[in-house]
Motif scaffolding. Structure first.
Motif, PDB file in Angstrom:
ATOM      1  N   ILE A   1       0.803  -1.227   0.000  1.00 16.74           N
ATOM      2  CA  ILE A   1       0.000   0.000   0.000  1.00 16.74           C
ATOM      3  C   ILE A   1       0.835   1.276   0.000  1.00 16.74           C
ATOM      4  O   ILE A   1       0.340   2.352   0.309  1.00 16.74           O
ATOM      5  CB  ILE A   1      -1.002   0.014   1.180  1.00 16.74           C
ATOM      6  CG1 ILE A   1      -0.273  -0.072   2.519  1.00 16.74           C
ATOM      7  CG2 ILE A   1      -2.008  -1.116   1.046  1.00 16.74           C
ATOM      8  CD1 ILE A   1      -1.189   0.141   3.720  1.00 16.74           C
TER       9      ILE A   1
ATOM     10  N   ASP B   1      -1.360  10.414   3.998  1.00 15.85           N
ATOM     11  CA  ASP B   1      -1.493   9.055   3.433  1.00 15.85           C
ATOM     12  C   ASP B   1      -1.693   8.082   4.595  1.00 15.85           C
ATOM     13  O   ASP B   1      -0.906   7.177   4.815  1.00 15.85           O
ATOM     14  CB  ASP B   1      -0.223   8.707   2.638  1.00 15.85           C
ATOM     15  CG  ASP B   1      -0.379   7.418   1.838  1.00 15.85           C
ATOM     16  OD1 ASP B   1      -1.512   6.910   1.732  1.00 15.85           O
ATOM     17  OD2 ASP B   1       0.642   6.924   1.324  1.00 15.85           O
TER      18      ASP B   1
ATOM     19  N   LYS C   1      -8.003   6.839   6.503  1.00 17.33           N
ATOM     20  CA  LYS C   1      -8.852   7.651   5.618  1.00 17.33           C
ATOM     21  C   LYS C   1      -9.980   8.347   6.372  1.00 17.33           C
ATOM     22  O   LYS C   1     -10.451   9.412   5.962  1.00 17.33           O
ATOM     23  CB  LYS C   1      -9.422   6.779   4.498  1.00 17.33           C
ATOM     24  CG  LYS C   1      -8.425   5.820   3.853  1.00 17.33           C
ATOM     25  CD  LYS C   1      -7.124   6.474   3.445  1.00 17.33           C
ATOM     26  CE  LYS C   1      -6.053   5.459   3.090  1.00 17.33           C
ATOM     27  NZ  LYS C   1      -4.686   6.000   3.203  1.00 17.33           N
TER      28      LYS C   1
ATOM     29  N   ASP D   1      -3.046  11.158  -0.636  1.00 19.59           N
ATOM     30  CA  ASP D   1      -3.239   9.910  -1.386  1.00 19.59           C
ATOM     31  C   ASP D   1      -4.616   9.328  -1.056  1.00 19.59           C
ATOM     32  O   ASP D   1      -5.209   9.647  -0.034  1.00 19.59           O
ATOM     33  CB  ASP D   1      -2.138   8.899  -1.007  1.00 19.59           C
ATOM     34  CG  ASP D   1      -2.136   7.678  -1.928  1.00 19.59           C
ATOM     35  OD1 ASP D   1      -2.492   7.819  -3.127  1.00 19.59           O
ATOM     36  OD2 ASP D   1      -1.777   6.574  -1.467  1.00 19.59           O
ATOM     37  N   ASN D   2      -5.111   8.505  -1.941  1.00 12.58           N
ATOM     38  CA  ASN D   2      -6.347   7.731  -1.722  1.00 12.58           C
ATOM     39  C   ASN D   2      -7.624   8.563  -1.681  1.00 12.58           C
ATOM     40  O   ASN D   2      -8.605   8.158  -1.051  1.00 12.58           O
ATOM     41  CB  ASN D   2      -6.252   6.900  -0.432  1.00 12.58           C
ATOM     42  CG  ASN D   2      -4.993   6.058  -0.365  1.00 12.58           C
ATOM     43  OD1 ASN D   2      -4.054   6.424   0.344  1.00 12.58           O
ATOM     44  ND2 ASN D   2      -4.944   4.991  -1.112  1.00 12.58           N
TER      45      ASN D   2
HETATM   46 MG    MG Z   1      -2.064   5.594   0.291  1.00 13.15          MG
END
Ligand code: MG
Ligand code: DHB
Length: 223
Positions: A44, A141, A144, A168-169
């Motif tokens: 990841i 990152d 979430k 990110d994400n």
């Molecule tokens: Mg990530």
């Protein structure tokens, strides 16, 4: 490596290999970190071309203070620290095993670059509350569900005006634009990420874009 080929198709995957070979080569240290993640079923990290993008952003923006939330094994930290000419990185992770592994990886860095990395073990919100530095660049990152909390911190002076917020994400496995909920994504995380992206889309506060990577990488300048 995250399986971009499955999401974007074979041609896309070939284009990506071309870019990686030409512009985003990993040295042994980075390659071994990625292989370690893959071997432990946690592939990841960001991808190499995303690491290179962080380097380009750092060369352009010349941050003195970079704060990274979510160290994992230090893959992205290493890409970033190699681009920093005059500055340092604070990188935060709450998992013991991540910290231990990252520490080992930073010790292998060339030219004493490890000295530019402050590895902090703890819950990011707590750490940020007590960290008396203002970031020129923030890279998120991590968990979430807390992206909005990190953005609140950034907006309350954590990141200076003109600074960068990179995350990110931000597609959250497609959750932010899909009607149904992807596997392993919680509705709270989905709603929070939708709100996070909406806030970054506000031109009065940010100049932003989301790059169309597999997971989505947002880049925002704090106006
Ligand atoms: Mg990530
Ligand atoms: C996960 C976390 C990440 O930061 C990522 O880029 C991909 C997956 C995860 O926790 O599953």
């Amino acid at each position: 490596m995250r399986k971009i080929g499955n999401v974007f198709g074979e041609t896309y995957s070939k284009r990506l290999s071309y870019i990686r070979e030409l512009y985003a080569n990993e040295d042994e240290l980075l390659k071994n970190i990625r292989l370690y993640g893959e071997a432990n079923d946690r592939p990841i990290n960001i991808n190499p071309e995303e690491g290179k993008l962080l380097q380009v952003l750092i060369k352009l923006h010349k941050p003195k203070v970079v704060i990274e939330i979510g160290t994992l094994y230090g893959y992205s930290t290493i890409w970033m620290v190699r681009a920093i000419e005059n500055g340092e990185i604070y990188t935060i992770d709450r998992q013991d095993c991540n910290i231990e592994k990252a520490e080992q990886n930073f010790a292998k860095l060339e030219n004493n670059l490890g000295k530019k990395i402050n590895l902090i073990h703890g819950d990011a919100q707590e750490v940020l509350k007590n960290l008396n530095v203002q970031a020129d660049m923030l890279f998120i990152d991590a968990d979430k569900i807390n992206y909005l909390n990190y953005l609140n911190w950034a907006e309350n002076g954590g990141v200076r005006k003109g600074g960068l917020v990179v995350a990110d994400n931000v597609m959250l496995s497609g959750a932010v634009y899909m009607d149904s909920l992807p596997e392993r994504v919680r509705i709270t995380a989905k709603n929070n990420m939708i709100e996070f992206n909406k806030r970054l889309a506000n031109p009065e506060k940010y100049e932003s874009i989301i790059l169309n990577t597999e997971e989505g990488l947002s880049i925002s300048i704090v106006v």
